[in-house]
Design a protein around this motif. Structure first.
Motif, PDB file in Angstrom:
ATOM      1  N   LEU A   1     -77.502  56.538   1.380  1.00  0.00           N
ATOM      2  CA  LEU A   1     -78.893  56.605   0.950  1.00  0.00           C
ATOM      3  C   LEU A   1     -79.020  56.794  -0.558  1.00  0.00           C
ATOM      4  N   LEU A   2     -77.898  56.814  -1.237  1.00  0.00           N
ATOM      5  CA  LEU A   2     -77.960  56.883  -2.693  1.00  0.00           C
ATOM      6  C   LEU A   2     -77.244  55.663  -3.254  1.00  0.00           C
ATOM      7  N   ALA A   3     -77.545  55.405  -4.527  1.00  0.00           N
ATOM      8  CA  ALA A   3     -77.111  54.132  -5.102  1.00  0.00           C
ATOM      9  C   ALA A   3     -75.606  53.916  -4.994  1.00  0.00           C
ATOM     10  N   GLY A   4     -74.854  54.985  -5.249  1.00  0.00           N
ATOM     11  CA  GLY A   4     -73.413  54.810  -5.291  1.00  0.00           C
ATOM     12  C   GLY A   4     -72.832  54.336  -3.978  1.00  0.00           C
ATOM     13  N   PHE A   5     -73.496  54.670  -2.905  1.00  0.00           N
ATOM     14  CA  PHE A   5     -72.939  54.310  -1.601  1.00  0.00           C
ATOM     15  C   PHE A   5     -72.901  52.806  -1.407  1.00  0.00           C
ATOM     16  N   VAL A   6     -74.009  52.149  -1.739  1.00  0.00           N
ATOM     17  CA  VAL A   6     -74.106  50.716  -1.447  1.00  0.00           C
ATOM     18  C   VAL A   6     -72.999  49.955  -2.151  1.00  0.00           C
ATOM     19  N   SER A   7     -72.829  50.263  -3.450  1.00  0.00           N
ATOM     20  CA  SER A   7     -71.847  49.488  -4.195  1.00  0.00           C
ATOM     21  C   SER A   7     -70.429  49.775  -3.710  1.00  0.00           C
ATOM     22  N   LYS A   8     -70.162  51.041  -3.449  1.00  0.00           N
ATOM     23  CA  LYS A   8     -68.809  51.350  -2.988  1.00  0.00           C
ATOM     24  C   LYS A   8     -68.535  50.722  -1.631  1.00  0.00           C
ATOM     25  N   TYR A   9     -69.567  50.713  -0.813  1.00  0.00           N
ATOM     26  CA  TYR A   9     -69.433  50.138   0.512  1.00  0.00           C
ATOM     27  C   TYR A   9     -69.015  48.665   0.414  1.00  0.00           C
ATOM     28  N   TYR A  10     -69.715  47.947  -0.453  1.00  0.00           N
ATOM     29  CA  TYR A  10     -69.362  46.537  -0.631  1.00  0.00           C
ATOM     30  C   TYR A  10     -67.941  46.388  -1.140  1.00  0.00           C
ATOM     31  N   MET A  11     -67.595  47.233  -2.101  1.00  0.00           N
ATOM     32  CA  MET A  11     -66.252  47.089  -2.675  1.00  0.00           C
ATOM     33  C   MET A  11     -65.180  47.401  -1.660  1.00  0.00           C
ATOM     34  N   LEU A  12     -65.414  48.396  -0.824  1.00  0.00           N
ATOM     35  CA  LEU A  12     -64.426  48.727   0.194  1.00  0.00           C
ATOM     36  C   LEU A  12     -64.238  47.540   1.140  1.00  0.00           C
ATOM     37  N   ILE A  13     -65.354  46.979   1.598  1.00  0.00           N
ATOM     38  CA  ILE A  13     -65.231  45.827   2.484  1.00  0.00           C
ATOM     39  C   ILE A  13     -64.471  44.712   1.783  1.00  0.00           C
ATOM     40  N   GLY A  14     -64.848  44.490   0.502  1.00  0.00           N
ATOM     41  CA  GLY A  14     -64.173  43.441  -0.241  1.00  0.00           C
ATOM     42  C   GLY A  14     -62.681  43.684  -0.307  1.00  0.00           C
ATOM     43  N   GLY A  15     -62.306  44.930  -0.567  1.00  0.00           N
ATOM     44  CA  GLY A  15     -60.894  45.256  -0.671  1.00  0.00           C
ATOM     45  C   GLY A  15     -60.165  45.045   0.645  1.00  0.00           C
ATOM     46  N   ILE A  16     -60.790  45.483   1.720  1.00  0.00           N
ATOM     47  CA  ILE A  16     -60.129  45.365   3.008  1.00  0.00           C
ATOM     48  C   ILE A  16     -59.985  43.896   3.411  1.00  0.00           C
ATOM     49  N   ARG A  17     -61.044  43.151   3.181  1.00  0.00           N
ATOM     50  CA  ARG A  17     -60.951  41.735   3.546  1.00  0.00           C
ATOM     51  C   ARG A  17     -59.878  41.036   2.739  1.00  0.00           C
ATOM     52  N   MET A  18     -59.832  41.403   1.465  1.00  0.00           N
ATOM     53  CA  MET A  18     -58.818  40.769   0.636  1.00  0.00           C
ATOM     54  C   MET A  18     -57.429  41.165   1.108  1.00  0.00           C
ATOM     55  N   GLY A  19     -57.295  42.421   1.457  1.00  0.00           N
ATOM     56  CA  GLY A  19     -55.998  42.876   1.950  1.00  0.00           C
ATOM     57  C   GLY A  19     -55.605  42.142   3.220  1.00  0.00           C
ATOM     58  N   ALA A  20     -56.569  41.924   4.102  1.00  0.00           N
ATOM     59  CA  ALA A  20     -56.260  41.284   5.363  1.00  0.00           C
ATOM     60  C   ALA A  20     -55.972  39.802   5.165  1.00  0.00           C
ATOM     61  N   GLU A  21     -56.718  39.179   4.268  1.00  0.00           N
ATOM     62  CA  GLU A  21     -56.608  37.725   4.194  1.00  0.00           C
ATOM     63  C   GLU A  21     -55.632  37.238   3.151  1.00  0.00           C
ATOM     64  N   LEU A  22     -55.528  37.967   2.036  1.00  0.00           N
ATOM     65  CA  LEU A  22     -54.790  37.381   0.926  1.00  0.00           C
ATOM     66  C   LEU A  22     -53.527  38.144   0.563  1.00  0.00           C
ATOM     67  N   THR A  23     -53.678  39.361   0.207  1.00  0.00           N
ATOM     68  CA  THR A  23     -52.477  40.072  -0.235  1.00  0.00           C
ATOM     69  C   THR A  23     -52.606  41.548   0.092  1.00  0.00           C
ATOM     70  N   PRO A  24     -51.549  42.131   0.592  1.00  0.00           N
ATOM     71  CA  PRO A  24     -51.618  43.546   0.979  1.00  0.00           C
ATOM     72  C   PRO A  24     -51.812  44.488  -0.196  1.00  0.00           C
ATOM     73  N   VAL A  25     -51.584  43.977  -1.392  1.00  0.00           N
ATOM     74  CA  VAL A  25     -51.750  44.866  -2.546  1.00  0.00           C
ATOM     75  C   VAL A  25     -53.160  45.459  -2.548  1.00  0.00           C
ATOM     76  N   ALA A  26     -54.095  44.659  -2.037  1.00  0.00           N
ATOM     77  CA  ALA A  26     -55.488  45.097  -2.072  1.00  0.00           C
ATOM     78  C   ALA A  26     -55.695  46.394  -1.302  1.00  0.00           C
ATOM     79  N   TYR A  27     -54.844  46.667  -0.340  1.00  0.00           N
ATOM     80  CA  TYR A  27     -55.011  47.914   0.413  1.00  0.00           C
ATOM     81  C   TYR A  27     -54.850  49.138  -0.486  1.00  0.00           C
ATOM     82  N   TYR A  28     -53.927  49.007  -1.446  1.00  0.00           N
ATOM     83  CA  TYR A  28     -53.764  50.137  -2.369  1.00  0.00           C
ATOM     84  C   TYR A  28     -55.052  50.387  -3.145  1.00  0.00           C
ATOM     85  N   LEU A  29     -55.701  49.283  -3.468  1.00  0.00           N
ATOM     86  CA  LEU A  29     -56.940  49.426  -4.216  1.00  0.00           C
ATOM     87  C   LEU A  29     -57.977  50.148  -3.369  1.00  0.00           C
TER      88      LEU A  29
END
Lengths: 712, 528, 169
Positions: free
Chosen positions: A403-431
């Motif tokens: 419900l605060l601004a920081g949540f939305v952006s972090k939420y997107y970034m987390l999804i982005g990181g996980i998807r990247m980790g799953a699809e492209l390179t595991p390095v993204a999981y560290y991120l």
């Protein structure tokens, strides 16, 4: 989305309006009200111009205006596309808020050189608009350099040695980033492709250029812009620049300047190289240029958070928090994929709103109570309820509470990181791991502030274990003992904290750290030693002889302390950090490095710089010491001499209910901007689409990603 | 008929140089009007020539009607017209400054006119030996002007410059002699043809000749290892003279270097002689580094910017050595831009020295509050020197670095890459000393009440050093008091010129396309 | 400059009057066999050495003159044509002539050199009037005492008048 390009001078107007305002500000230096009027007018006009372009930009229109051909084939061109609008809309909107706050802050502190301050501020905003609307690398470079120059007077505003040193450092870092690295990168891009124009999705020729050279150009540009975004080995200037007045720290060093760095990186990633090429430029060990960028971001955000934990100076802690949060953006930009980019870009406004709130709060504490150090803030929540309330909300947002601004952006970034980790390179999981870890660290460094402000009392609170005290904490008080009689009890042990002149005297006992302060205050301190006897309060424990502190008649009553004291002309954070306990803790003998940037090393400089200011105070100091102290004088001296905050003798005044709501803790000049910024942070968390930002960002990302990774 | 302007532009100031002395026997204070009228005429002539060159193309004039290979030729092409214009404009502007702060004597104006004539000659001549003569005219009058201060120190600085400068010019003459031995001609255009026909680019005589010429110019330009005359000369000369000399004299030599390198030896010669090119690049790179480093260490303002010239001309020399079309364009732009910037900087320093006695960095403390316009112009010019866009300083740097990166990328040589890095990093080097000045001007945190006392003290202390110098100089060279302006104010007319210079420097920053299209015929001819 | 070494078998015959130089590419041979050029090199070095090494200002100026004279010699020697007549064309006169162009050059250069010497000596007189010495080392000490030369550490520029010569080719 079709990009219809419209020739329209509005981007240029948005740049020019504050340049003109700067001239008018200088011209009307005789009349502060007219001068501030220009500032407000320019801010509103600028925002109106930018906002008037917003609806059509959302429909995919690009406003473009070519000013002149600055170099052959390279026009000096301003174009308002969606990405530029994102930044321009943010910065121009927040400038209005900051303008009001500036007025309250600068007048509240009775700062010198206000004309220069407002003029430089206006020019900085022009440069920021220019960066936002720049249509190619050369144009952005022009404004990037202009911004460095225009911000320099703001950093060095105090004209004290440490302000100058911070200014020097600031110039050196940003010029290295801008004048050397960005220029080199620009030259390389021009050499490789023959063009420097921003192209949605990247300049095509770069994809076919030599990968090694393209990589070099990418890192030159990314690191060059990254300097202003505070990426790690090159972040040093940012904490130092906190000597600037707080509105500067707020708007420029949390929004405009640092975001111009992050914005530059996003331009480079999105419009020069294109996300795909950034991901494709591969390095050994499964890394790519984008992942390296993200990794730098991840390291920076973790390390900066850890450093922030140990900062006792609130603005310093916020500065490191800024360094860390900006790295979210850099990290997200390196993530290849829709979610990562959206998250990164959304973090630009999100962080802006939250950090602006936090800085405004810190500034308000400074203006109203001269408190800069977290260890002095015990119980300050009851004195400044609105301010600290806003602080709490914003810091929760930083930590990513929903419900605060920081949540939305972090939420997107987390999804982005996980998807990247799953699809492209595991390095993204560290991120992803770094992102999660930093959320925890955010809580860890903001919670002590909130906790100490609301849940502790000035005469009874824990030391903060991570800052400068033994693990496990220490119970003590920051409350001034009002009479020497209590020297023996625990209030007395903590003495020294109270009134500000006592603090100064306590310095006498610790020549290693603070004597420089004293030497500057010749008048009052020449007899300080003598005055110890009569003027003193429960002293530092080493002075255990504290003879007759009773003779001291420091005001113990509330009315002496409640009103913010507006005639002080000192800026106290230039002084060494005052230890909460000046005596008998082991840490005091061997001070931790927690406060070094404003502490020990810089103390000497600080005192000389403020010497003339302080010499003004001598008169009062003398009166003081002569024992002819009226309450008023004493209080005055309190705030004037004192470069240190903390509760007044007798504790914080408790503002309740109506008084708090009426803004008695400060002035509405500062409170209104705080609350506005906070509300924006909340709104962005609740209705990101309606505020226009998320829609803009989706538009940006959609036009720049290739089909296969487009919006899911 | 425009071509008649070329010999007239050289002859008129030289002839007019006799007038102040001759008329001075009868009238007092006749020097300035004569100089002003002559210089104004020169500005008009330069404008006409430039107009003609940039619209209708280059033209020449055969002196005395003798055809070029034997007769002496004056040439106005795109490059020389630009330098011609710079010379006349800066000379005229300096005249405004010298009117306000001295020197004002007839002798000064005679020397000034000779110098101007020599500079115009350097920029217009198309003959190698004639170039030597004009270089020497410029040199001789510069020595005299530097010593116009009438102090022992300035005489010593001037003598030092005289010896070094003469050696430089003589080495140039040796080089010309070698080339003459190999080709049998002195006309620049003809030499460039004859080198190919009679000798070839790897002929030892030609190589040695070029080496001598480059070393000679390096002495005159004051590149790093052989720069030591320059700081003393700049510091000891009267302020107006420093302004003129810093803006034009080294510039003229650097112009001559470009001219001889590209019009006489041509870019093919550089390509055929890697060792020489590498040597030039090394010297240039070291100049940039060392000049900036030394500048940072100075506390005397004029010395600081003298060392800065060493660094900036290193940049021009680098542009010459890179032998790339873009880099050379950058070199020319920087040559002209640097002339303007140094004129402005020294003019500003002269005004602050005249008004507030500020001669050292610390004397500038918070002067911005008392002299906002002069300080502002100084700050703008300084930042332009750093290469902050938009300004002419940035343009020069952009082209030179683009050329450097391109040639480094093309050849991949270590020297080329290192040089590209040095050029790009030169921003920081320049910033290091410019920031000191700006910081003192604006952020010293001194209350001017205190500061004025402080400055007065400094002024006394430092004044002893050059006190006798200035007094004597004023008495003799000016026939009047040097600091006619009331202390604590800045004379208006030169202030206007200074602000105009700052605006021009910024305005030219938008003229990159203009520079390129104007100079393009020359460049494409040279790099044909 | 009148020290024109006679007898060198001239070869660098540039028939400049006719406008068509001959003897291309043989300049190297010319250098090898010509003592005029050797003298030129010697004089050049002696002059340079005097300028650098001699502490007396006037002798530096003399060195400067030697240095220039060497260059005059170079030009004059280059003009020599074996059996050439003086280049004054009588009506109906027959070539070959000595090349007149170098002579013109040297005449001009002599004028320049004389004026330079005059200025240099004038400066020497002024320095002597002011300080009573012409020795560079003494002079520098005096200047430093007077404060005109930076005495402090790390301020080069008192590098004397040595110009380092042709170091970079």
């Amino acid at each position: 989305m079709t990009e219809a390009i419209v020739q329209d001078p509005r981007p240029l107007l948005a740049v020019l309006v504050s340049l003109v305002a700067a001239v008018l500000v200088v011209a009307s230096y005789r009349s502060p009200n007219v001068r501030e009027g220009w500032t407000i007018l320019a801010a509103v006009a600028k925002f109106a111009i930018v906002a008037s372009m917003l609806p059509r930009v959302l429909e995919g229109t690009v406003f473009e205006w070519t000013v002149v051909e600055i170099l052959p084939d390279i026009a000096f061109v301003l174009r308002a596309d969606a990405l530029g609008m994102l930044f321009a809309f943010l910065a121009s909107g927040l400038w209005i808020v900051t303008s009001f706050y500036s007025i309250g802050y600068m007048r509240g502190l009775d700062e010198a050189n206000q004309t220069r301050y407002f003029a430089a501020f206006a020019v900085s905003l022009s440069a920021t608009m220019g960066i936002a609307f720049a249509g190619n690398l050369v144009t952005i470079f022009v404004f990037y350099e202009l911004l460095s120059i225009a911000t320099y007077p703001l950093v060095a505003h105090d004209e004290t040695p440490e302000a100058r040193s911070a200014g020097r450092k600031y110039l050196a870092y940003t010029m290295f980033g801008g004048g050397v690295l960005v220029l080199a990168g620009t030259v390389m891009v021009y050499w490789l492709t023959g063009t420097v124009a921003f192209t949605a999705g990247g300049i095509e020729e770069l994809a076919s250029a030599d990968p090694g050279l393209a990589m070099l150009a990418f890192f030159l540009l990314a690191v060059g812009f990254g300097v202003k975004a505070g990426i790690m080995p090159l972040h040093q200037w940012l904490p130092e620049a906190m000597v600037a007045p707080t509105p500067v720290s707020g708007l420029l060093h949390a929004v405009a300047v640092v975001k111009s760095g992050a914005f530059g990186v996003s331009r480079v990633v999105l419009d020069v190289f294109g996300p795909e090429l950034v991901f494709d430029l591969s390095l050994p060990f499964g890394f790519s240029a984008g992942l390296v960028l993200s990794t730098i971001g991840a390291i920076t955000l973790t390390a900066a958070s850890l450093i922030a934990l140990r900062k006792d100076h609130l603005k310093q802690r916020l500065a490191y928090s800024t360094v860390s949060q900006l790295s979210y953006i850099v990290l997200g930009l390196g993530l290849f994929g829709w979610y990562g980019l959206v998250g990164a870009l959304l973090h630009i406004p999100a962080h802006a709103f939250m950090k602006l709130t936090l800085f405004f709060c810190a500034g308000n504490l400074h203006v109203s109570t001269h408190t800069d150090y977290i260890s002095e803030m015990a119980g300050i929540g009851k004195r400044m309820p609105l301010t600290m309330g806003a602080f709490t909300v914003a810091s929760l947002g930083m930590a990513g509470i929903p419900l605060l601004a920081g949540f939305v952006s972090k939420y997107y970034m987390l999804i982005g990181g996980i998807r990247m980790g799953a699809e492209l390179t595991p390095v993204a999981y560290y991120l992803v791991g770094a992102l999660l870890l930093s959320g925890v660290l955010n809580v860890a460094y903001f919670w002590p502030v909130i906790y100490t402000a609301f849940f502790e009392a000035e005469d009874d609170h824990d030391a903060k274990p991570l800052v400068d005290f033994p693990m496990g904490g220490e119970r003590r008080s920051t409350l001034a003992a009002t009479d020497g009689g209590r020297a023996g009890d625990d209030a007395a042990t903590d003495g020294g904290r109270t009134g500000d002149d006592e603090v100064d005297e306590s310095d006498d006992d610790e020549p290693d750290v603070e004597d420089v302060v004293e030497s500057a205050e010749v008048g009052s301190d020449a007899d300080a030693d003598g005055a110890d006897a009569e003027d003193t309060d429960p002293e530092i424990p080493e002075d255990s002889d504290i003879p007759d502190a009773e003779t001291d008649d420091l005001p113990t009553d509330e009315e002496g302390v409640v009103r913010p004291d507006f005639d002080t002309s000192d800026r106290d954070f230039s002084e060494p950090a005052e230890r909460v306990d000046t005596g008998d803790y082991a840490v005091d003998a061997s001070p931790s490095d927690a406060d070094v940037p404003f502490g020990v090393g810089r103390g000497g400089a600080g005192s000389t710089g403020s010497s003339d200011v302080e010499s003004d105070d001598d008169g009062e100091g003398d009166i003081d010491d002569d024992g002819t102290v009226s309450d008023h004088d004493a209080r005055h001296a309190d705030h004037d001499d004192a470069h240190h905050g903390g509760p007044p003798p007798g504790g914080w005044e408790h503002l309740r209910g109506l008084a708090a709501l009426r803004g008695r803790e400060s002035t509405w000049f500062t409170l209104a901007p705080i609350l506005t910024a906070m509300s924006l942070a909340v709104l962005l968390g609740v209705i990101p689409y309606e505020m226009g930002f998320l829609e803009l960002i989706e538009l940006i990302v959609d036009t720049r990603l290739p089909e296969e990774v487009a919006r899911p | 008929m425009t071509d008649v302007l070329l010999p007239l532009s050289i002859a008129v100031p030289i002839v007019a140089a006799t007038l102040p002395l001759a008329l001075g026997l009868r009238y007092e204070d006749v020097g300035w009007p004569v100089a002003a009228v002559t210089t104004l005429g020169l500005v008009g002539s330069a404008a006409a020539v430039a107009l003609e060159v940039y619209t209708a193309g280059p033209f020449d004039h055969e002196l005395g009607g003798y055809a070029p290979p034997i007769g002496i030729e004056l040439v106005a092409d795109e490059l020389s017209a630009a330098v011609f214009l710079l010379v006349t404009l800066v000379s005229a502007a300096t005249l405004v400054l010298s009117r306000a702060i001295g020197p004002r004597g007839n002798a000064f104006h005679s020397a000034y006119l000779l110098l101007t004539g020599g500079l115009v000659g350097v920029s217009l001549t198309g003959d190698l030996f004639n170039l030597f003569v004009f270089l020497e005219i410029v040199g001789l009058t510069t020595y005299a002007l530097i010593a116009a201060d009438r102090s022992g120190a300035s005489a010593y600085a001037s003598l030092k410059y005289l010896v070094v400068g003469t050696v430089g010019a003589s080495l140039y003459l040796v080089g010309v002699g070698y080339v003459f031995l190999a080709t049998g001609t002195l006309n620049m255009a003809d030499v460039s043809v004859q080198i190919v026909e009679q000798a070839g680019y790897t002929d030892p005589l030609i190589r040695a000749g070029y080496a001598f010429i480059v070393v000679g110019f390096a002495l005159k330009i004051a590149l790093f290892p052989v720069h030591s005359w320059q700081p003393d000369a700049y510091q000891r000369a009267p302020d107006s003279v420093t302004t003129l000399v810093a803006a034009l004299v080294s510039t003229a030599s650097a112009y001559a270097l470009i001219r001889v390198t590209y019009s006489v030896f041509t870019v093919d010669f550089l390509a055929a002689n890697d060792a020489i090119t590498t040597g030039v690049l090394l010297v240039a790179g070291v100049s940039i580094l060392a000049g900036s480093g030394l500048a940072v260490m100075q506390s005397d303002l004029k010395r600081m910017f003298a060392y800065s010239s060493v660094a900036q001309f290193g940049m021009v020399a680098a542009a010459v050595g890179i032998a790339d079309e873009t880099a050379l364009l950058g070199g020319v732009v920087h040559l002209v831009g640097h002339g303007l910037m140094k004129f402005g900087l020294f003019c500003g320093l002269a005004l602050l020295a005249a008004g507030y006695g500020a001669r050292r960095v610390e004397d500038l403390a918070s002067l911005a509050r008392d002299a906002p316009f002069a300080s502002g112009a100084l700050a703008v010019l300084g930042l332009s020197l750093v290469g902050i866009p938009p300004s002419v300083g940035f343009l020069g740097k952009w082209y030179v670095s683009l050329g450097a990166v391109r040639s480094a990328g093309a050849t991949g040589g270590v020297v080329g890459i290192a040089l590209a890095a040095v050029i790009l990093a030169s921003t920081l080097f320049t910033l290091a000393y410019v920031a000191r000045v700006i910081e003192q001007l604006y952020f010293a945190g001194v209350d001017r009440g205190d500061a004025e006392r402080g400055v007065a003290d400094h002024g006394d202390a430092g004044g002893h050093a050059d006190g006798p110098a200035r007094d004597a100089g004023d008495a003799v060279a000016d026939g009047g008091s040097g600091d006619a302006t009331a202390p604590g104010t800045v004379p208006t007319a030169p202030l206007v010129v200074l602000v105009a210079a700052a605006l021009v420097v910024v305005g030219l920053g938008f003229a990159g396309a203009g520079f390129e299209s104007l100079l393009d015929p020359y460049l494409s001819e040279v790099f044909a | 400059m009148t020290a024109l070494p006679a007898g060198s078998a001239a070869h660098a015959a540039f028939d400049v009057l006719a406008g068509s130089p001959v003897a291309a590419g043989t300049a190297l041979d010319v250098l090898g066999t010509r003592h005029a050029y050797v003298t030129f090199a010697l004089l050049l070095c002696i002059g340079l050495y005097m300028m650098i090494a001699n502490p007396n200002l006037v002798k530096k100026v003399i060195g400067l003159n030697l240095f220039q004279t060497a260059i005059f010699l170079l030009f004059i020697a280059s003009a020599y044509v074996e059996g050439g007549a003086i280049p004054i064309v009588y009506s109906g006169g027959e070539g070959p002539y000595v090349s007149p162009l170098p002579h013109v050059i040297v005449l001009t250069a002599i004028v320049v050199g004389v004026s330079l010497t005059a200025v240099a000596l004038a400066l020497c007189i002024r320095i002597y009037d002011e300080y009573g010495t012409l020795r560079v080392d003494t002079l520098r000490e005096l200047l430093r005492e007077e404060g005109s030369l930076p005495a402090g550490p790390g301020l080069p520029g008192g590098e004397s008048s040595g110009e380092g010569g042709d170091g970079d080719d």
